[in-house]
Design an enzyme around this catalytic site. Structure first.
Site, PDB file in Angstrom:
ATOM      1  CB  SER A  72      -0.968  -0.002   1.182  1.00 57.73           C
ATOM      2  OG  SER A  72      -1.943  -1.000   0.994  1.00 57.73           O
TER       3      SER A  72
ATOM      4  CB  THR B  27      -4.271  -4.909   6.667  1.00 55.19           C
ATOM      5  OG1 THR B  27      -4.244  -6.225   6.116  1.00 55.19           O
ATOM      6  CG2 THR B  27      -2.927  -4.598   7.319  1.00 55.19           C
TER       7      THR B  27
ATOM      8  CE  LYS C 298      -8.747  -6.245   5.787  1.00 56.01           C
ATOM      9  NZ  LYS C 298      -9.101  -6.923   4.533  1.00 56.01           N
TER      10      LYS C 298
ATOM     11  CG  ASP D  11     -11.125  -5.816   0.700  1.00 49.03           C
ATOM     12  OD1 ASP D  11     -10.209  -5.269   0.053  1.00 49.03           O
ATOM     13  OD2 ASP D  11     -10.953  -6.326   1.813  1.00 49.03           O
TER      14      ASP D  11
ATOM     15  N   GLY E 244     -13.843 -16.867   4.122  1.00 49.11           N
ATOM     16  CA  GLY E 244     -13.235 -16.003   5.124  1.00 49.11           C
ATOM     17  C   GLY E 244     -13.623 -14.549   4.900  1.00 49.11           C
ATOM     18  N   GLY E 245     -12.804 -13.650   5.439  1.00 49.63           N
ATOM     19  CA  GLY E 245     -13.112 -12.230   5.357  1.00 49.63           C
ATOM     20  C   GLY E 245     -13.165 -11.707   3.928  1.00 49.63           C
TER      21      GLY E 245
HETATM   22  P1  NAP Z   1      -9.342 -16.131   5.942  1.00 52.64           P
HETATM   23  O1  NAP Z   1     -10.392 -15.279   6.595  1.00 52.64           O
HETATM   24  O2  NAP Z   1      -8.355 -16.841   6.778  1.00 52.64           O
HETATM   25  O3  NAP Z   1     -10.128 -17.221   5.030  1.00 52.64           O
HETATM   26  C1  NAP Z   1      -9.440 -18.181   4.317  1.00 52.64           C
HETATM   27  C2  NAP Z   1     -10.412 -19.123   3.569  1.00 52.64           C
HETATM   28  O4  NAP Z   1      -9.593 -20.012   2.802  1.00 52.64           O
HETATM   29  C3  NAP Z   1     -11.296 -19.982   4.459  1.00 52.64           C
HETATM   30  O5  NAP Z   1     -12.554 -20.118   3.871  1.00 52.64           O
HETATM   31  C4  NAP Z   1     -10.571 -21.326   4.496  1.00 52.64           C
HETATM   32  O6  NAP Z   1     -11.430 -22.445   4.551  1.00 52.64           O
HETATM   33  C5  NAP Z   1      -9.915 -21.363   3.130  1.00 52.64           C
HETATM   34  N1  NAP Z   1      -8.692 -22.175   3.175  1.00 52.64           N
HETATM   35  C6  NAP Z   1      -7.527 -21.859   3.810  1.00 52.64           C
HETATM   36  N2  NAP Z   1      -6.637 -22.848   3.624  1.00 52.64           N
HETATM   37  C7  NAP Z   1      -7.252 -23.793   2.874  1.00 52.64           C
HETATM   38  C8  NAP Z   1      -6.851 -25.057   2.368  1.00 52.64           C
HETATM   39  N3  NAP Z   1      -5.605 -25.550   2.590  1.00 52.64           N
HETATM   40  N4  NAP Z   1      -7.733 -25.772   1.636  1.00 52.64           N
HETATM   41  C9  NAP Z   1      -8.972 -25.297   1.400  1.00 52.64           C
HETATM   42  N5  NAP Z   1      -9.428 -24.111   1.868  1.00 52.64           N
HETATM   43  C10 NAP Z   1      -8.566 -23.370   2.600  1.00 52.64           C
HETATM   44  O7  NAP Z   1      -8.487 -15.281   4.913  1.00 52.64           O
HETATM   45  P2  NAP Z   1      -8.919 -13.926   4.139  1.00 52.64           P
HETATM   46  O8  NAP Z   1      -8.659 -12.747   5.010  1.00 52.64           O
HETATM   47  O9  NAP Z   1     -10.266 -14.090   3.565  1.00 52.64           O
HETATM   48  O10 NAP Z   1      -7.799 -13.845   2.973  1.00 52.64           O
HETATM   49  C11 NAP Z   1      -7.699 -14.881   2.000  1.00 52.64           C
HETATM   50  C12 NAP Z   1      -6.618 -14.537   0.978  1.00 52.64           C
HETATM   51  O11 NAP Z   1      -7.001 -13.398   0.225  1.00 52.64           O
HETATM   52  C13 NAP Z   1      -5.257 -14.188   1.581  1.00 52.64           C
HETATM   53  O12 NAP Z   1      -4.246 -14.833   0.796  1.00 52.64           O
HETATM   54  C14 NAP Z   1      -5.181 -12.681   1.433  1.00 52.64           C
HETATM   55  O13 NAP Z   1      -3.836 -12.216   1.303  1.00 52.64           O
HETATM   56  C15 NAP Z   1      -5.945 -12.456   0.146  1.00 52.64           C
HETATM   57  N6  NAP Z   1      -6.554 -11.114  -0.005  1.00 52.64           N
HETATM   58  C16 NAP Z   1      -6.323 -10.431  -1.157  1.00 52.64           C
HETATM   59  C17 NAP Z   1      -6.931  -9.191  -1.359  1.00 52.64           C
HETATM   60  C18 NAP Z   1      -6.693  -8.416  -2.639  1.00 52.64           C
HETATM   61  O14 NAP Z   1      -7.001  -7.232  -2.676  1.00 52.64           O
HETATM   62  N7  NAP Z   1      -6.178  -9.020  -3.704  1.00 52.64           N
HETATM   63  C19 NAP Z   1      -7.775  -8.652  -0.363  1.00 52.64           C
HETATM   64  C20 NAP Z   1      -8.001  -9.384   0.805  1.00 52.64           C
HETATM   65  C21 NAP Z   1      -7.381 -10.625   0.968  1.00 52.64           C
HETATM   66  P3  NAP Z   1     -12.043 -22.986   5.957  1.00 52.64           P
HETATM   67  O15 NAP Z   1     -13.242 -22.132   6.230  1.00 52.64           O
HETATM   68  O16 NAP Z   1     -12.366 -24.411   5.644  1.00 52.64           O
HETATM   69  O17 NAP Z   1     -10.929 -22.842   6.975  1.00 52.64           O
END
Ligand code: NAP
Length: 279
Positions: free
Chosen positions: A25, A68, A72, A108, A133-134
Site C-alpha cells: 500500500s 489490515t 479489520k 474490498d 473467510g473475510g
Molecule cells: P481467511 O479469513 O483466513 O479465510 C481463508 C479461507 O480459505 C477460508 O474459507 C478457508 O477455509 C480457506 N482455506 C484456507 N486454507 C485452505 C486449504 N488448505 N484448503 C482449502 N481451503 C482453505 O483469509 P482472508 O482474510 O479471507 O484472505 C484470503 C486470501 O485473500 C489471503 O491470501 C489474502 O492475502 C488475500 N486477499 C487479497 C486481497 C486483494 O485485494 N487481492 C484482499 C483481501 C485478501 P475454511 O473455512 O475451511 O478454513
C-alpha cells in the site's frame, strides 16, 4: 508531474496492521499522491494496538488509513460512523478522518467488482466464490449486490453455509465441487501462495473455456490457478487488480479525486518485481 517536498503542510496517511512490513500500500498510494501532485505521504504503521492507532489518527490529524490483519473487525467499535457496505460485510478496511470523526468503510467488494467488470458483466451471471473467510465475504456481498447468481464453495461446511446464508447465496462443499458449472470463479483462499506449491483451490475440471477466473492471491502474480485457467481457455484476472482497485476506492474516499489506477498498478507491479514476485 509535480513532486511535493515534505513540509509543514504535508498530510499523513497510512496502514495499520500487524505485520505490515510487506505491505504494497505505501508504494501504491505514494505513487498516486506523487502523480497528482498531492502534498501527502503514506506510511506503514505496524502496531498490535488498534485503539492507540485510532487515537493517533485523531491526535495527529492522520487523514486516512488502510486497516489490515488483525484489526479489520476490532477497529469497528472505535469509529464514530461505519458505512452501510462495511457494516454488512462486518469489517472495515478503510478509515476516513473527517475533522476528528472517524468514518469506517470497506473497499474490498468495490475493488473486486471493478476488477471483474474489466472482463465481464456480473448481473445474471453464475459466480462461484471459493472460500468463506473475510475476503470471501466482501466478494460475495459485492457479487450479490451487482445481481450475480452466487454459489459459495468452501472446505469447512459450517463456515461456508454461514456465509452463503448471510449473503443469500447457494453453498456447495469443496469436496462436492466437481460438476459445478459457472461463468465466473473467484479464489479467495490463500491456496496459490508459494507455501501451497502448485495446488489448485478447485479441481482443474471446473475450469471451462470462456469462463472468467479471478485469483485474489497476488504473491506470486501468476498463481497455479491462473496458469491452469489460461491453459484451459479462461479469461484471467490477477489478484493485483482487486488490490489496486480497492486502493483506488480508498484514494477516492480520502482525496475526492479520481485515482490514477495505471500508475498505482505500475507501482504495485514494480514493488512485487523488486521482491522477486514472491512477496
Ligand atoms: P481467511 O479469513 O483466513 O479465510 C481463508 C479461507 O480459505 C477460508 O474459507 C478457508 O477455509 C480457506 N482455506 C484456507 N486454507 C485452505 C486449504 N488448505 N484448503 C482449502 N481451503 C482453505 O483469509 P482472508 O482474510 O479471507 O484472505 C484470503 C486470501 O485473500 C489471503 O491470501 C489474502 O492475502 C488475500 N486477499 C487479497 C486481497 C486483494 O485485494 N487481492 C484482499 C483481501 C485478501 P475454511 O473455512 O475451511 O478454513
Amino acid at each position: 508531474m509535480t513532486v511535493h517536498p515534505i513540509d509543514a503542510a504535508t498530510t499523513l496517511y497510512g496502514v495499520f496492521g500487524d505485520p505490515v512490513a510487506h505491505s504494497l500500500s505505501p508504494a501504491m498510494h505514494n505513487a498516486a499522491f506523487e502523480a497528482l501532485g498531492i502534498n501527502s505521504v503514506y506510511l506503514a504503521f505496524g502496531s498490535a494496538d488498534i485503539g492507540a492507532c485510532a487515537a493517533a489518527m485523531r491526535a495527529l490529524g492522520i487523514r486516512g488509513a488502510s486497516v489490515t490483519i488483525p484489526h479489520k473487525v476490532a477497529i469497528m467499535p472505535l469509529l464514530e460512523e461505519i458505512d452501510e457496505t462495511a457494516r454488512r460485510i462486518g469489517a472495515v478496511n478503510t478509515v476516513v478522518n473527517r475533522g476528528g470523526r472517524l468514518l469506517g468503510a470497506n473497499t474490498d467488494a468495490e475493488g473486486a467488482l471493478r476488477a471483474l467488470r474489466s472482463q465481464t458483466e456480473i448481473a445474471g451471471r453464475t459466480a462461484v466464490v471459493v472460500g468463506a473467510g473475510g475476503a470471501a465475504r466482501a466478494v460475495a456481498f459485492g457479487l450479490k449486490d451487482a445481481g450475480g447468481r452466487v454459489t459459495v464453495v468452501n472446505r469447512s461446511v459450517a463456515r461456508g453455509e454461514a456465509l452463503a446464508q448471510r449473503v443469500g447465496a447457494d453453498f456447495r462443499p469443496l469436496a462436492e465441487a466437481v460438476g459445478l458449472v459457472c461463468e465466473i470463479l473467484i479464489n479467495t483462499t490463500p491456496i496459490g501462495m508459494a507455501r501451497f506449491g502448485d495446488a489448485l483451490p478447485v479441481p482443474a475440471a471446473l475450469l471451462q473455456p470462456g469462463m472468467v477466473v479471478m485469483d485474489i492471491v497476488y504473491t506470486p502474480l501468476k498463481t497455479p490457478l491462473l496458469a491452469a485457467a489460461a491453459a484451459r481457455g479462461c479469461r484471467t484476472i490477477p489478484g493485483t487488480a482487486m488490490f489496486v482497485l480497492q486502493g483506488a476506492r480508498q484514494f477516492e474516499l480520502w482525496t475526492g479525486r479520481a485515482a490514477p489506477t495505471d500508475i498505482m498498478t505500475d507501482a504495485v507491479n514494480a514493488a512485487l518485481a523488486a521482491r522477486g514476485g514472491a512477496g
